[in-house]
Scaffold this active site. Structure first.
Site, PDB file in Angstrom:
ATOM      1  N   ASP A 150       0.801  -1.218   0.000  1.00 56.31           N
ATOM      2  CA  ASP A 150       0.000   0.000   0.000  1.00 56.31           C
ATOM      3  C   ASP A 150       0.835   1.268   0.000  1.00 56.31           C
ATOM      4  OD1 ASP A 150       0.948  -0.531   2.453  1.00 56.31           O
ATOM      5  OD2 ASP A 150      -0.983  -0.845   3.392  1.00 56.31           O
ATOM      6  N   ARG A 152       1.694   3.113  -2.308  1.00 58.78           N
ATOM      7  CA  ARG A 152       1.157   4.172  -3.171  1.00 58.78           C
ATOM      8  C   ARG A 152       0.043   4.965  -2.498  1.00 58.78           C
ATOM      9  NH1 ARG A 152      -1.282   3.467  -8.837  1.00 58.78           N
ATOM     10  NH2 ARG A 152      -1.739   5.663  -8.682  1.00 58.78           N
TER      11      ARG A 152
END
Lengths: 242, 335
Positions: A150, A152
């Protein structure tokens, strides 16, 4: 009448920076409008990004530009939970609870990140559900399907908060790792607000499971980690904060 | 016994094995083919290279591009410069301005050979059976040889990995995951023509309809003197429908389409070689996000990588998933 956020829309017209995170994600604030909701009166701020066609939004209560200790929640889009009321996850409870809580405060932000299934899309999420239906429920399968990576989410969230010129935030989360991630991307996190859901007929089982398990909360091996954090319902102890 | 056995010497297997070997592991790579590279394939017809699978490399990933840049071989700057046709390229971002494209005068396979340098690769070695005991996994080959290891990496089309996993009950979980991925076949025809090889209107064209997905003027990548050579690739849907047709029948159909597109000359090559790639392309809708790693009771570890295990797709996905799996086997990544 132009608001303080409309100035930021003007500023962002030709914004282009080196981006944030491994993907060098860059966002521009492209529009701000009033958004009355059943949870309170907000403004909605829409962001363009240089990586994909996903329009991320910030749902904003009160004056947050330049603000310190602004209560902030990161929510990852979940069509099945948020819109359809799926009971395979707690996303709708998480979203409603954060909007209600922040709607009742003077100011705060919910970042609604359009990253269905944690960035891998609705299709892979449904495939993950299908594998669970067939009895496969491992961390590894979830990783292969895109759940668990995660980085990003936080990079985009960090840039959005920077674009809104928020000074520092109090992050509403049960996952201390989120704080570390945001700090790595240059966001000042002045504190953590536990995100505790009100009990309802659908999350009773968490309280029941708690009695049977030695741990305090449901771990990621049991459900897909759609919101990247453990669920805490009123009446449960909080997870150990490491 | 090696520490790690990798099955498949395509880009995923080579990238994985290379990274593991650099970190100090003792790695053996097995491949059923005559050479390395898998679909990163170059044949030679009377000495002239012909790219038989992918026709150029493209990507944006820094590590992938750096690996390509390290290849000591002549490039064809800007190739393909002339792209025609309203059809869809095999990969949606192949021609993005942010994507770099690289073609080699000696054929795309130089990249695979470069990745294989220094590795213990056994070609003509087809694994047909797996068994599990005493904290080891044993890969038995067609010829009766057995390669044993604590860690076994599959870098094959998912269908082939799935078939190998089938007899091992402990691996039903990963098989269920592999069952969600789908690959498409591709009938490919190499056509060689007598006479001079003048430039054509396009180095690659993508016809909007018909059996052909792309027509590559392969010899436009080669040094002079050269013999005009085209590579014709059929669409996935057409290839799937006609997978069991004879090579002669497919040759006739694809040449007729080439003649309709390019002119009558294209229908009468001096040499035509049809090849059925059974697992040419991963369905873009079914790919996974990351390589798979599984620790079995007893300490055996399984890893699965390949084009299907990275969302970018194509050769770049194969390479990235192989490297990423190597990092996870080496324990650098979490989980």
């Amino acid at each position: 009448m132009l608001s303080e956020l409309d100035e930021l829309v003007d500023r962002d017209r030709d914004h282009e920076c080196g981006g944030v995170g491994a993907d060098n994600v860059c966002v521009r604030l492209v529009g701000v409008a009033q958004l009355p909701t059943r949870f309170g009166h907000f403004r909605i701020a829409a962001f363009w990004n240089n990586r994909d066609g996903k329009d991320h939004v910030a749902i904003i209560k009160g004056d947050v530009r330049g603000g310190e200790d602004v209560p902030t929640r990161l929510h990852s889009e979940c069509l099945t939970g948020d819109a359809l009321g799926s009971l395979r996850c707690d996303c709708r409870d998480q979203l409603e609870s954060s909007l209600s809580k922040i709607g009742a405060l003077d100011r705060g932000i919910v970042l609604y990140l359009r990253q269905e299934g944690r960035g891998i899309g609705l299709m892979n999420k449904v495939r993950a559900y299908a594998l669970q239906d067939r009895g496969l429920d491992t961390v590894e399968a979830n990783l292969a399907l895109g759940f668990g990576d995660d980085e990003r989410d936080y990079a985009i969230a960090a840039h959005m908060l920077r674009s809104l010129e928020v000074g520092s935030i109090q992050l509403m989360t049960n996952n201390p790792n989120k704080i570390k991630q945001l700090e790595q991307f240059g966001i000042r996190v002045s504190g953590r607000l536990p995100h505790v859901l009100p009990p309802n007929p659908y999350n009773q089982f968490y309280l029941e499971t708690k009695a049977k398990r030695s741990g305090h909360y449901i771990d990621f091996g049991v459900r897909l980690p759609e919101q990247a954090e453990p669920v805490v319902v009123e009446g449960m102890d909080e997870p150990e904060v490491g | 016994m090696a520490d790690i056995v990798v099955i498949g010497a395509g880009l995923a297997g080579l990238a994985c094995a290379g990274a593991l070997a650099r970190s100090g592991a003792d790695v053996v790579v097995l491949d059923k083919g005559r050479g390395v590279g898998g679909r990163c394939a170059t044949r030679r017809i009377e000495g002239q290279p012909v790219d038989h699978g992918l026709c150029f490399l493209h990507g944006t990933d820094a590590a992938f591009l750096a690996a390509i840049d390290a290849v000591d071989a002549e490039r064809i700057p800007g190739w393909p410069r002339l792209v025609a046709g309203r059809g869809t390229p095999c990969h949606p971002t192949a021609f993005d301005p942010s994507s770099r494209r690289v073609a080699f005068v000696d054929g795309v396979n130089v990249f695979a050979k470069h990745l294989a340098r220094g590795l213990d690769v056994r070609t003509n070695t087809k694994v047909t059976n797996l068994s599990l005991d005493d904290g080891q996994i044993h890969a038995a080959t067609e010829d009766g040889a057995v390669f044993s290891a604590h860690t076994l990496v599959f870098a094959l089309p998912v269908e082939q990995t799935s078939a190998l996993l089938a007899p091992v009950p402990a691996l039903a979980g990963p098989r269920a995951l592999l069952g969600t991925v789908c690959t498409h076949p591709c009938w490919t025809l190499i056509a060689r023509y007598d006479g001079p090889d003048d430039p054509l209107d396009a180095e690659i064209s993508y016809p909007p309809e018909g059996a052909l997905q792309l027509v590559v003027h392969d010899s436009s990548k080669r040094r002079h003197p050269r013999v005009r050579t085209l590579v014709l690739q059929a669409r996935p849907s057409w290839s799937a429908r006609n997978l069991e047709l004879s090579a002669e029948a497919v040759t006739a159909i694809l040449l007729a389409e080439a003649a309709a597109l390019l002119g009558p000359w294209a229908g009468t090559p001096s040499l035509a070689v049809a090849h059925r790639w059974r697992h040419a392309r991963v369905d873009r809708g079914t790919g996974l996000a990351a390589p798979y790693r599984l620790a079995l009771p007893g300490g055996v570890r399984i890893g699965i990588a390949g084009e299907a295990f990275d969302p970018v797709g194509g050769a770049e996905a194969a390479f990235r998933s192989g490297q990423r799996l190597a990092r996870r086997i080496g324990g650098e990544d979490r989980c």
